[in-house]
Design a protein around this motif. Structure first.
Motif, PDB file in Angstrom:
ATOM      1  N   LEU A 296       0.829  -1.206   0.000  1.00 48.60           N
ATOM      2  CA  LEU A 296       0.000   0.000   0.000  1.00 48.60           C
ATOM      3  C   LEU A 296       0.865   1.257   0.000  1.00 48.60           C
ATOM      4  N   GLU A 297       1.860   1.307   0.848  1.00 44.15           N
ATOM      5  CA  GLU A 297       2.737   2.484   0.911  1.00 44.15           C
ATOM      6  C   GLU A 297       3.528   2.656  -0.384  1.00 44.15           C
ATOM      7  N   THR A 298       3.936   1.564  -0.999  1.00 47.97           N
ATOM      8  CA  THR A 298       4.661   1.626  -2.273  1.00 47.97           C
ATOM      9  C   THR A 298       3.799   2.295  -3.338  1.00 47.97           C
ATOM     10  N   ILE A 299       2.532   1.938  -3.390  1.00 47.35           N
ATOM     11  CA  ILE A 299       1.639   2.528  -4.392  1.00 47.35           C
ATOM     12  C   ILE A 299       1.330   3.983  -4.054  1.00 47.35           C
ATOM     13  N   LYS A 300       1.053   4.276  -2.798  1.00 46.47           N
ATOM     14  CA  LYS A 300       0.720   5.650  -2.415  1.00 46.47           C
ATOM     15  C   LYS A 300       1.890   6.606  -2.638  1.00 46.47           C
ATOM     16  N   ASN A 301       3.110   6.115  -2.536  1.00 47.92           N
ATOM     17  CA  ASN A 301       4.290   6.965  -2.702  1.00 47.92           C
ATOM     18  C   ASN A 301       4.869   6.904  -4.110  1.00 47.92           C
ATOM     19  N   ASN A 302       4.111   6.386  -5.063  1.00 49.72           N
ATOM     20  CA  ASN A 302       4.620   6.176  -6.405  1.00 49.72           C
ATOM     21  C   ASN A 302       3.699   6.858  -7.420  1.00 49.72           C
ATOM     22  N   PRO A 303       4.075   8.024  -7.924  1.00 46.72           N
ATOM     23  CA  PRO A 303       3.189   8.769  -8.825  1.00 46.72           C
ATOM     24  C   PRO A 303       3.128   8.218 -10.251  1.00 46.72           C
ATOM     25  N   ILE A 304       3.886   7.156 -10.561  1.00 49.65           N
ATOM     26  CA  ILE A 304       3.898   6.677 -11.950  1.00 49.65           C
ATOM     27  C   ILE A 304       2.807   5.643 -12.240  1.00 49.65           C
ATOM     28  N   HIS A 305       1.939   5.354 -11.269  1.00 49.34           N
ATOM     29  CA  HIS A 305       0.892   4.352 -11.466  1.00 49.34           C
ATOM     30  C   HIS A 305       1.541   3.005 -11.829  1.00 49.34           C
ATOM     31  N   PRO A 306       2.208   2.373 -10.872  1.00 51.68           N
ATOM     32  CA  PRO A 306       2.991   1.176 -11.169  1.00 51.68           C
ATOM     33  C   PRO A 306       2.146  -0.029 -11.560  1.00 51.68           C
ATOM     34  N   THR A 307       2.769  -0.924 -12.324  1.00 49.14           N
ATOM     35  CA  THR A 307       2.176  -2.221 -12.622  1.00 49.14           C
ATOM     36  C   THR A 307       2.436  -3.143 -11.429  1.00 49.14           C
ATOM     37  N   ALA A 308       1.807  -4.306 -11.428  1.00 49.49           N
ATOM     38  CA  ALA A 308       2.035  -5.276 -10.348  1.00 49.49           C
ATOM     39  C   ALA A 308       3.509  -5.683 -10.289  1.00 49.49           C
ATOM     40  N   LYS A 309       4.122  -5.868 -11.437  1.00 51.56           N
ATOM     41  CA  LYS A 309       5.541  -6.268 -11.454  1.00 51.56           C
ATOM     42  C   LYS A 309       6.447  -5.156 -10.943  1.00 51.56           C
ATOM     43  N   GLU A 310       6.086  -3.900 -11.213  1.00 54.04           N
ATOM     44  CA  GLU A 310       6.876  -2.784 -10.679  1.00 54.04           C
ATOM     45  C   GLU A 310       6.725  -2.692  -9.158  1.00 54.04           C
ATOM     46  N   VAL A 311       5.515  -2.933  -8.666  1.00 56.43           N
ATOM     47  CA  VAL A 311       5.304  -2.954  -7.217  1.00 56.43           C
ATOM     48  C   VAL A 311       6.127  -4.085  -6.608  1.00 56.43           C
ATOM     49  N   TYR A 312       6.063  -5.251  -7.209  1.00 58.24           N
ATOM     50  CA  TYR A 312       6.811  -6.419  -6.745  1.00 58.24           C
ATOM     51  C   TYR A 312       8.310  -6.109  -6.679  1.00 58.24           C
ATOM     52  N   SER A 313       8.839  -5.510  -7.716  1.00 56.08           N
ATOM     53  CA  SER A 313      10.263  -5.173  -7.766  1.00 56.08           C
ATOM     54  C   SER A 313      10.653  -4.220  -6.640  1.00 56.08           C
ATOM     55  N   GLN A 314       9.825  -3.227  -6.384  1.00 55.03           N
ATOM     56  CA  GLN A 314      10.133  -2.251  -5.336  1.00 55.03           C
ATOM     57  C   GLN A 314       9.985  -2.857  -3.942  1.00 55.03           C
ATOM     58  N   VAL A 315       8.951  -3.658  -3.735  1.00 56.81           N
ATOM     59  CA  VAL A 315       8.705  -4.250  -2.421  1.00 56.81           C
ATOM     60  C   VAL A 315       9.792  -5.270  -2.077  1.00 56.81           C
ATOM     61  N   ARG A 316      10.281  -5.971  -3.078  1.00 51.75           N
ATOM     62  CA  ARG A 316      11.333  -6.985  -2.837  1.00 51.75           C
ATOM     63  C   ARG A 316      12.612  -6.384  -2.265  1.00 51.75           C
ATOM     64  N   ARG A 317      12.844  -5.115  -2.518  1.00 53.16           N
ATOM     65  CA  ARG A 317      14.036  -4.463  -1.953  1.00 53.16           C
ATOM     66  C   ARG A 317      13.977  -4.437  -0.429  1.00 53.16           C
ATOM     67  N   VAL A 318      12.781  -4.339   0.124  1.00 51.99           N
ATOM     68  CA  VAL A 318      12.587  -4.275   1.569  1.00 51.99           C
ATOM     69  C   VAL A 318      12.218  -5.648   2.131  1.00 51.99           C
ATOM     70  N   CYS A 319      11.496  -6.420   1.345  1.00 51.06           N
ATOM     71  CA  CYS A 319      10.991  -7.724   1.781  1.00 51.06           C
ATOM     72  C   CYS A 319      11.343  -8.763   0.708  1.00 51.06           C
TER      73      CYS A 319
ATOM     74  N   ASN B 288      11.652 -11.894   0.481  1.00 56.12           N
ATOM     75  CA  ASN B 288      10.984 -13.198   0.404  1.00 56.12           C
ATOM     76  C   ASN B 288       9.553 -13.129  -0.110  1.00 56.12           C
ATOM     77  N   ILE B 289       9.060 -11.940  -0.431  1.00 57.34           N
ATOM     78  CA  ILE B 289       7.690 -11.812  -0.912  1.00 57.34           C
ATOM     79  C   ILE B 289       7.567 -12.425  -2.304  1.00 57.34           C
ATOM     80  N   SER B 290       6.432 -13.057  -2.574  1.00 61.68           N
ATOM     81  CA  SER B 290       6.218 -13.658  -3.895  1.00 61.68           C
ATOM     82  C   SER B 290       5.357 -12.742  -4.762  1.00 61.68           C
ATOM     83  N   LEU B 291       5.459 -12.937  -6.063  1.00 53.05           N
ATOM     84  CA  LEU B 291       4.638 -12.163  -6.994  1.00 53.05           C
ATOM     85  C   LEU B 291       3.156 -12.449  -6.755  1.00 53.05           C
ATOM     86  N   GLY B 292       2.829 -13.694  -6.422  1.00 50.51           N
ATOM     87  CA  GLY B 292       1.443 -14.061  -6.118  1.00 50.51           C
ATOM     88  C   GLY B 292       0.894 -13.284  -4.930  1.00 50.51           C
ATOM     89  N   THR B 293       1.719 -13.110  -3.904  1.00 55.19           N
ATOM     90  CA  THR B 293       1.307 -12.335  -2.729  1.00 55.19           C
ATOM     91  C   THR B 293       1.031 -10.898  -3.119  1.00 55.19           C
TER      92      THR B 293
END
Length: 127
Positions: free
Chosen positions: A11-34, A36-41
């Motif tokens: 949620l924070e990744t999307i709210k702080n991202n003005p480019i309207h990210p795709t699911a894969k872009e969200v996944y890529s950014q979230v993986r930097r912090v977490c 072990n997260i999966s794309l399915g999650t």
């Protein structure tokens, strides 16, 4: 679904991202912090967050769907060439609602408008 660290991070990744990210872009950014997260999650949480109104899901018919953390009234303009999504500030009363209500008998309480065109960068590059 219960609230979780992963969901909050998405949620924070999307709210702080003005480019309207795709699911894969969200996944890529979230993986930097977490890592072990999966794309399915990410997909499950994006669906949950959009269904419950925490984010907006922007359907893109000829590309990857996008997500928006802005919940105020605004429209989207999508470039047909590069896929960039741009926010367009909405007038408080566009008249579209009244016209639709008059023509159909519906009472309009929400609307999403997506316009398509060619962005200035693509125009400069000859598209």
């Amino acid at each position: 679904m219960k609230n979780s660290r992963q969901r909050n991070l998405i949620l924070e990744t999307i709210k702080n991202n003005p480019i309207h990210p795709t699911a894969k872009e969200v996944y890529s950014q979230v993986r930097r912090v977490c890592p072990n997260i999966s794309l399915g999650t990410v997909y499950r949480n994006l669906n949950y967050l959009s269904e419950t109104g925490f984010i907006k899901h922007i359907s893109v018919s000829d590309g990857c769907d996008r997500y928006d953390g802005r919940l105020d009234r605004h429209f989207h303009l999508i470039c047909k060439c590069c896929g960039r999504v741009t926010d367009v500030e909405a007038e408080k009363d566009t008249g579209i609602e009244k016209s639709a209500e008059t023509l159909t008998g519906y009472i309009v309480d929400d609307m999403d408008i997506v316009m398509r065109g060619v962005c200035p960068d693509c125009q400069k590059n000859g598209f």
